[in-house]
Scaffold this motif. Structure first.
Motif, PDB file in Angstrom:
ATOM      1  N   ASP A 158       8.695  -7.417  -5.427  1.00  0.00           N
ATOM      2  CA  ASP A 158       8.530  -6.766  -4.614  1.00  0.00           C
ATOM      3  C   ASP A 158       9.130  -7.321  -3.564  1.00  0.00           C
ATOM      4  O   ASP A 158       7.781  -8.291  -2.953  1.00  0.00           O
ATOM      5  CB  ASP A 158       6.939  -5.592  -5.010  1.00  0.00           C
ATOM      6  CG  ASP A 158       7.098  -4.440  -3.461  1.00  0.00           C
ATOM      7  OD1 ASP A 158       7.824  -4.459  -3.247  1.00  0.00           O
ATOM      8  OD2 ASP A 158       6.120  -4.149  -3.975  1.00  0.00           O
ATOM      9  N   ASP A 160       9.701  -6.497   1.170  1.00  0.00           N
ATOM     10  CA  ASP A 160       9.256  -4.729   1.583  1.00  0.00           C
ATOM     11  C   ASP A 160      10.221  -5.441   3.124  1.00  0.00           C
ATOM     12  O   ASP A 160      10.112  -6.895   3.399  1.00  0.00           O
ATOM     13  CB  ASP A 160       8.394  -4.569   1.726  1.00  0.00           C
ATOM     14  CG  ASP A 160       7.529  -4.068   0.457  1.00  0.00           C
ATOM     15  OD1 ASP A 160       7.747  -3.477  -0.113  1.00  0.00           O
ATOM     16  OD2 ASP A 160       6.392  -4.615   0.456  1.00  0.00           O
ATOM     17  N   ASP A 186      11.192   2.806  -0.994  1.00  0.00           N
ATOM     18  CA  ASP A 186      10.651   1.155  -1.328  1.00  0.00           C
ATOM     19  C   ASP A 186      10.791   1.590  -3.108  1.00  0.00           C
ATOM     20  O   ASP A 186       9.862   2.108  -3.569  1.00  0.00           O
ATOM     21  CB  ASP A 186       9.072   1.588  -0.866  1.00  0.00           C
ATOM     22  CG  ASP A 186       8.131   0.547  -1.655  1.00  0.00           C
ATOM     23  OD1 ASP A 186       8.199  -0.824  -1.524  1.00  0.00           O
ATOM     24  OD2 ASP A 186       6.330   0.726  -1.755  1.00  0.00           O
ATOM     25  N   THR A 188       9.766  -1.035  -5.997  1.00  0.00           N
ATOM     26  CA  THR A 188       8.635  -1.994  -5.791  1.00  0.00           C
ATOM     27  C   THR A 188       9.512  -3.277  -7.707  1.00  0.00           C
ATOM     28  O   THR A 188       8.240  -3.737  -7.759  1.00  0.00           O
ATOM     29  CB  THR A 188       7.814  -1.897  -6.025  1.00  0.00           C
ATOM     30  OG1 THR A 188       7.714  -0.638  -7.290  1.00  0.00           O
ATOM     31  CG2 THR A 188       7.057  -0.718  -5.092  1.00  0.00           C
ATOM     32  N   ASN A 211       8.707  -9.206   4.037  1.00  0.00           N
ATOM     33  CA  ASN A 211       7.679  -9.179   3.216  1.00  0.00           C
ATOM     34  C   ASN A 211       7.546  -9.348   1.146  1.00  0.00           C
ATOM     35  O   ASN A 211       8.023  -8.791   0.920  1.00  0.00           O
ATOM     36  CB  ASN A 211       6.467  -8.091   3.408  1.00  0.00           C
ATOM     37  CG  ASN A 211       4.948  -8.538   3.550  1.00  0.00           C
ATOM     38  OD1 ASN A 211       4.578  -7.523   2.646  1.00  0.00           O
ATOM     39  ND2 ASN A 211       4.698  -9.821   2.471  1.00  0.00           N
ATOM     40  N   TYR A 213       6.040  -8.856  -1.978  1.00  0.00           N
ATOM     41  CA  TYR A 213       4.875  -8.190  -1.340  1.00  0.00           C
ATOM     42  C   TYR A 213       3.961  -9.161  -2.455  1.00  0.00           C
ATOM     43  O   TYR A 213       2.986  -9.323  -3.129  1.00  0.00           O
ATOM     44  CB  TYR A 213       4.705  -7.104  -1.257  1.00  0.00           C
ATOM     45  CG  TYR A 213       3.551  -6.109  -2.032  1.00  0.00           C
ATOM     46  CD1 TYR A 213       3.257  -5.643  -0.666  1.00  0.00           C
ATOM     47  CD2 TYR A 213       3.540  -5.741  -2.665  1.00  0.00           C
ATOM     48  CE1 TYR A 213       2.326  -4.468  -0.598  1.00  0.00           C
ATOM     49  CE2 TYR A 213       2.148  -5.119  -3.339  1.00  0.00           C
ATOM     50  CZ  TYR A 213       1.297  -4.731  -1.656  1.00  0.00           C
ATOM     51  OH  TYR A 213       0.493  -3.424  -1.887  1.00  0.00           O
TER      52      TYR A 213
END
Length: 262
Positions: A158, A160, A186, A188, A211, A213
């Motif tokens: 994931d 971002d 989004d 993931t 990011n 994640y």
């Protein structure tokens, strides 16, 4: 009248081969849709770009391409990481997940004017391809003048995308829609893409953050992000920038790029 008949004939012809079909978009000439949207709801714990009942047909990429019976992402062998198909829209390359039967579907906000779509499985002379070219007329439909695309090369991971506009607005999975643009979905579960689109980008300094994640397990290997920034797509003044960025560990937040929209 003659033009309308010719357009209808073109739009009715799907792009097909013996083992593949591109149901949307179709070749030809079509009107835009003022109700077309490129937003999706973020779903947890996992989300991938996918169609739903609210997705306008003018904002769909949908079809099926033979994946030789391999699961989910084409090209996977036993004990090896799966590799997704490639989706190339107007020169913007991004990964595309396939279902077990080779079918696919995702939303996409197309611009006014000439558009091209290619779905590719494999590389070289053995690659399988679907292609479509069409011209979309304006119909009060929002047209992305700024598009920021984030994709990456590892499954079940994931990353971002965060976009900070010149006025300080912040688009991210917790706030997908801001005054000047929208983050489409989004992702993931790996690969992306996550796409920020703006029909009326602000003038000034943009900051693009990535990011890392997370992913399964505590010791994730490096994942390589690919960031594409396109302004004035489809116009003579189009500008495209592409960057390859290694992301080293979960929790890392990186200012990936800054640019000024004049």
């Amino acid at each position: 009248m003659r033009t309308a008949i010719f357009s209808a004939i073109l739009v009715c012809a799907a792009v097909t081969t013996a083992q593949a079909q591109l149901d949307a978009p179709l070749n030809g000439w079509r009107p835009g849709d003022p109700d077309a949207s490129y937003t999706q709801i973020a779903n947890y714990p996992a989300s991938t770009p996918a169609l739903d009942r609210s997705t306008s047909t003018t904002a769909q990429i949908r079809g099926k391409i033979d994946s030789a019976g391999k699961p989910a992402t084409a090209g996977a062998a036993a004990g090896q990481a799966a590799t997704p198909a490639r989706l190339i829209v107007n020169g913007n390359a991004m990964p595309l997940r396939l279902d077990a039967d080779g079918s696919f579907g995702r939303p996409y906000s197309f611009g006014v004017g000439a558009n091209s779509v290619e779905v590719r499985v494999g590389e070289g002379t053995g690659a399988k391809r679907l292609r479509s070219q069409f011209y979309q007329t304006p119909a009060s439909q929002p047209v992305p003048r700024l598009r920021i695309i984030l994709a990456w090369d590892t499954d079940n991971t994931d990353l971002d995308l965060h976009v900070v506009t010149p006025s300080g607005q912040h688009a991210w999975y917790g706030q997908q829609a801001i005054a000047s643009g929208t983050l489409d979905v989004d992702v993931t579960t790996g690969y992306g893409p996550e796409i920020f689109s703006s029909p009326a980008p602000e003038r000034g300094l943009y900051q693009v953050y990535i990011n890392y994640y997370g992913g399964p397990g505590e010791n994730r290997a490096i994942t390589t992000a690919r960031l594409t920034i396109v302004t004035d797509e489809g116009l003579p003044r189009e500008k495209r920038q592409e960057f390859t960025i290694p992301m080293r560990f979960p929790g890392e937040l990186l200012l990936a790029q800054q640019f000024v929209n004049p």
